[in-house]
Design a protein around this motif. Sequence first.
Motif, PDB file in Angstrom:
ATOM      1  N   ILE A 142      -0.497  21.226  31.067  1.00  0.00           N
ATOM      2  CA  ILE A 142      -0.422  19.870  30.512  1.00  0.00           C
ATOM      3  C   ILE A 142      -1.784  19.208  30.641  1.00  0.00           C
ATOM      4  O   ILE A 142      -2.248  18.953  31.750  1.00  0.00           O
ATOM      5  CB  ILE A 142       0.629  19.024  31.247  1.00  0.00           C
ATOM      6  CG1 ILE A 142       1.972  19.749  31.249  1.00  0.00           C
ATOM      7  CG2 ILE A 142       0.760  17.650  30.603  1.00  0.00           C
ATOM      8  CD1 ILE A 142       3.016  19.079  32.085  1.00  0.00           C
ATOM      9  N   PRO A 143      -2.459  18.934  29.542  1.00  0.00           N
ATOM     10  CA  PRO A 143      -3.774  18.296  29.627  1.00  0.00           C
ATOM     11  C   PRO A 143      -3.657  16.825  30.015  1.00  0.00           C
ATOM     12  O   PRO A 143      -2.580  16.231  29.935  1.00  0.00           O
ATOM     13  CB  PRO A 143      -4.324  18.436  28.200  1.00  0.00           C
ATOM     14  CG  PRO A 143      -3.103  18.511  27.334  1.00  0.00           C
ATOM     15  CD  PRO A 143      -2.060  19.222  28.155  1.00  0.00           C
ATOM     16  N   ASP A 144      -4.780  16.262  30.453  1.00  0.00           N
ATOM     17  CA  ASP A 144      -4.809  14.833  30.750  1.00  0.00           C
ATOM     18  C   ASP A 144      -4.501  14.034  29.488  1.00  0.00           C
ATOM     19  O   ASP A 144      -4.837  14.435  28.376  1.00  0.00           O
ATOM     20  CB  ASP A 144      -6.181  14.419  31.295  1.00  0.00           C
ATOM     21  CG  ASP A 144      -6.396  14.905  32.714  1.00  0.00           C
ATOM     22  OD1 ASP A 144      -5.394  15.130  33.410  1.00  0.00           O
ATOM     23  OD2 ASP A 144      -7.556  15.069  33.113  1.00  0.00           O
ATOM     24  N   SER A 145      -3.865  12.902  29.658  1.00  0.00           N
ATOM     25  CA  SER A 145      -3.463  12.079  28.523  1.00  0.00           C
ATOM     26  C   SER A 145      -4.193  10.747  28.550  1.00  0.00           C
ATOM     27  O   SER A 145      -4.731  10.326  29.564  1.00  0.00           O
ATOM     28  CB  SER A 145      -1.952  11.857  28.561  1.00  0.00           C
ATOM     29  OG  SER A 145      -1.561  11.430  29.838  1.00  0.00           O
ATOM     30  N   THR A 198       8.271  12.246  28.666  1.00  0.00           N
ATOM     31  CA  THR A 198       8.157  12.402  27.240  1.00  0.00           C
ATOM     32  C   THR A 198       6.763  11.984  26.818  1.00  0.00           C
ATOM     33  O   THR A 198       6.314  10.942  27.227  1.00  0.00           O
ATOM     34  CB  THR A 198       9.173  11.531  26.512  1.00  0.00           C
ATOM     35  OG1 THR A 198      10.419  11.691  27.132  1.00  0.00           O
ATOM     36  CG2 THR A 198       9.274  11.897  25.078  1.00  0.00           C
ATOM     37  N   ARG A 199       6.095  12.802  26.018  1.00  0.00           N
ATOM     38  CA  ARG A 199       4.734  12.485  25.645  1.00  0.00           C
ATOM     39  C   ARG A 199       4.556  12.630  24.144  1.00  0.00           C
ATOM     40  O   ARG A 199       4.812  13.688  23.602  1.00  0.00           O
ATOM     41  CB  ARG A 199       3.738  13.443  26.332  1.00  0.00           C
ATOM     42  CG  ARG A 199       3.991  13.621  27.794  1.00  0.00           C
ATOM     43  CD  ARG A 199       2.950  14.504  28.394  1.00  0.00           C
ATOM     44  NE  ARG A 199       2.724  15.687  27.585  1.00  0.00           N
ATOM     45  CZ  ARG A 199       1.742  16.524  27.801  1.00  0.00           C
ATOM     46  NH1 ARG A 199       0.907  16.315  28.770  1.00  0.00           N
ATOM     47  NH2 ARG A 199       1.580  17.586  27.053  1.00  0.00           N
ATOM     48  N   PRO A 200       4.060  11.575  23.439  1.00  0.00           N
ATOM     49  CA  PRO A 200       3.769  11.726  22.029  1.00  0.00           C
ATOM     50  C   PRO A 200       2.452  12.461  21.825  1.00  0.00           C
ATOM     51  O   PRO A 200       1.485  12.108  22.439  1.00  0.00           O
ATOM     52  CB  PRO A 200       3.645  10.300  21.520  1.00  0.00           C
ATOM     53  CG  PRO A 200       3.835   9.416  22.660  1.00  0.00           C
ATOM     54  CD  PRO A 200       4.018  10.230  23.888  1.00  0.00           C
ATOM     55  N   THR A 201       2.395  13.459  20.950  1.00  0.00           N
ATOM     56  CA  THR A 201       1.156  14.164  20.718  1.00  0.00           C
ATOM     57  C   THR A 201       0.202  13.226  20.005  1.00  0.00           C
ATOM     58  O   THR A 201       0.268  13.050  18.817  1.00  0.00           O
ATOM     59  CB  THR A 201       1.356  15.394  19.836  1.00  0.00           C
ATOM     60  OG1 THR A 201       1.930  14.949  18.654  1.00  0.00           O
ATOM     61  CG2 THR A 201       2.179  16.433  20.478  1.00  0.00           C
ATOM     62  N   GLY A 202      -0.720  12.685  20.703  1.00  0.00           N
ATOM     63  CA  GLY A 202      -1.676  11.763  20.140  1.00  0.00           C
ATOM     64  C   GLY A 202      -2.327  10.933  21.206  1.00  0.00           C
ATOM     65  O   GLY A 202      -3.396  10.398  21.001  1.00  0.00           O
ATOM     66  N   SER A 203      -1.712  10.766  22.384  1.00  0.00           N
ATOM     67  CA  SER A 203      -2.351  10.090  23.510  1.00  0.00           C
ATOM     68  C   SER A 203      -1.410   9.989  24.685  1.00  0.00           C
ATOM     69  O   SER A 203      -0.217  10.067  24.529  1.00  0.00           O
ATOM     70  CB  SER A 203      -2.822   8.702  23.090  1.00  0.00           C
ATOM     71  OG  SER A 203      -1.771   7.881  22.808  1.00  0.00           O
ATOM     72  N   GLY A 204      -1.853   9.767  25.940  1.00  0.00           N
ATOM     73  CA  GLY A 204      -0.987   9.619  27.105  1.00  0.00           C
ATOM     74  C   GLY A 204      -1.609  10.038  28.414  1.00  0.00           C
ATOM     75  O   GLY A 204      -2.414  10.926  28.452  1.00  0.00           O
ATOM     76  N   ALA A 205      -1.215   9.410  29.561  1.00  0.00           N
ATOM     77  CA  ALA A 205      -1.753   9.757  30.873  1.00  0.00           C
ATOM     78  C   ALA A 205      -0.865  10.762  31.552  1.00  0.00           C
ATOM     79  O   ALA A 205       0.288  10.866  31.250  1.00  0.00           O
ATOM     80  CB  ALA A 205      -1.880   8.507  31.733  1.00  0.00           C
ATOM     81  N   GLN A 206      -1.382  11.471  32.508  1.00  0.00           N
ATOM     82  CA  GLN A 206      -0.616  12.556  33.111  1.00  0.00           C
ATOM     83  C   GLN A 206       0.065  12.107  34.377  1.00  0.00           C
ATOM     84  O   GLN A 206      -0.476  11.381  35.166  1.00  0.00           O
ATOM     85  CB  GLN A 206      -1.554  13.733  33.402  1.00  0.00           C
ATOM     86  CG  GLN A 206      -0.794  14.891  33.961  1.00  0.00           C
ATOM     87  CD  GLN A 206      -1.529  16.175  33.718  1.00  0.00           C
ATOM     88  OE1 GLN A 206      -2.542  16.170  33.079  1.00  0.00           O
ATOM     89  NE2 GLN A 206      -1.014  17.255  34.242  1.00  0.00           N
ATOM     90  N   ASP A 207       1.293  12.651  34.550  1.00  0.00           N
ATOM     91  CA  ASP A 207       2.098  12.186  35.667  1.00  0.00           C
ATOM     92  C   ASP A 207       2.711  13.342  36.444  1.00  0.00           C
ATOM     93  O   ASP A 207       3.714  13.183  37.075  1.00  0.00           O
ATOM     94  CB  ASP A 207       3.135  11.215  35.095  1.00  0.00           C
ATOM     95  CG  ASP A 207       4.485  11.353  35.671  1.00  0.00           C
ATOM     96  OD1 ASP A 207       4.641  11.000  36.825  1.00  0.00           O
ATOM     97  OD2 ASP A 207       5.383  11.799  34.982  1.00  0.00           O
ATOM     98  N   GLY A 208       2.069  14.498  36.420  1.00  0.00           N
ATOM     99  CA  GLY A 208       2.558  15.623  37.200  1.00  0.00           C
ATOM    100  C   GLY A 208       3.286  16.630  36.335  1.00  0.00           C
ATOM    101  O   GLY A 208       3.530  16.396  35.175  1.00  0.00           O
ATOM    102  N   PRO A 209       3.669  17.766  36.914  1.00  0.00           N
ATOM    103  CA  PRO A 209       4.219  18.859  36.133  1.00  0.00           C
ATOM    104  C   PRO A 209       5.656  18.686  35.724  1.00  0.00           C
ATOM    105  O   PRO A 209       6.159  19.424  34.917  1.00  0.00           O
ATOM    106  CB  PRO A 209       4.074  20.059  37.075  1.00  0.00           C
ATOM    107  CG  PRO A 209       4.158  19.461  38.436  1.00  0.00           C
ATOM    108  CD  PRO A 209       3.513  18.118  38.323  1.00  0.00           C
ATOM    109  N   GLY A 210       6.399  17.736  36.268  1.00  0.00           N
ATOM    110  CA  GLY A 210       7.783  17.636  35.865  1.00  0.00           C
ATOM    111  C   GLY A 210       8.562  16.612  36.615  1.00  0.00           C
ATOM    112  O   GLY A 210       8.026  15.808  37.335  1.00  0.00           O
ATOM    113  N   ALA A 211       9.890  16.633  36.420  1.00  0.00           N
ATOM    114  CA  ALA A 211      10.733  15.659  37.052  1.00  0.00           C
ATOM    115  C   ALA A 211      11.855  16.333  37.791  1.00  0.00           C
ATOM    116  O   ALA A 211      12.049  17.517  37.657  1.00  0.00           O
ATOM    117  CB  ALA A 211      11.290  14.761  35.975  1.00  0.00           C
TER     118      ALA A 211
END
Length: 288
Positions: free
Chosen positions: A130-133, A250-263
Amino acid sequence: MIAKLAKTCTLRISPEKLNFVLSDRVASAGVSMWCELEQENFFSEFQMEGISAENNAIYLDLTAENLSRALKTAQNARALKIKLTNKHFPCLTVSIELLSVSSSSRVVTHDIPVKVIPRKLWKDLQEPTIPDSDVSIYLPALKTMKSIVEKMKNISNHLIMEANLSGELNLKIETELVCVTTHFKDLGNPPPASEDASQERPPEQMAEVHIDIRKLLQFLAGQQVNPTRAVCRHLKGSHTFHRGAGRLSTRPTGSGAQDGPGAHLTGTENCRWLCLPRRSSPIEGDTQ
């Protein structure tokens, strides 16, 4: 839930975990997903043997709906056993011990055809990174979001999703005749994954992405486990919905910050997965 996202999926079996995998089908605007289940949360006894000590895993292709139907018959079962068998062709055999009215038991068996994936293809079925968002935001209740998007589908085929670092999210459709926007405020933002992430981005600046409404609804309609939290991440050039052990991201392909590998899910439904809807963008020059 997986059966609602795709017809077929890959089941990865290892000594500690079961993984359901949907490979990245960008060409057909499909869905990528990585679902991780700790086997000790589901089975009292678990035995498996892979190819070797270094490659101790088994990869199977199967029809998700077939497995779903078999497991539905086990809701009131006394015992459930799943085995990999060979009955003229590879099968995942599900044996279910059911109680009858006379207190005697009967066994129902389902033989689900599978395809064993050779080791040379395993590299294409690994957990995605998961890249940085640019922007990451907590989503409102997914049922509420699904209801809104379903109504918007009657007006347009595409939806604009906007989010910022101030906890604001907009769902918007624009046509020649009408512009409709739903605003959400005070949703909150997950902390950035790294100190440098989103440092220079003004909190009120919106990150925007255009999404195929049908693909977004496909994801929202597939949610069957009522996640405790969903996170939308906005990445450069992509839109993703990410969920892991205990929480849904949930992340829209177009921008977003990273919050770890999962829930994380509650109780015995402790799992981790990554669900990445892909779509053909209406924006010129966007190849995602």
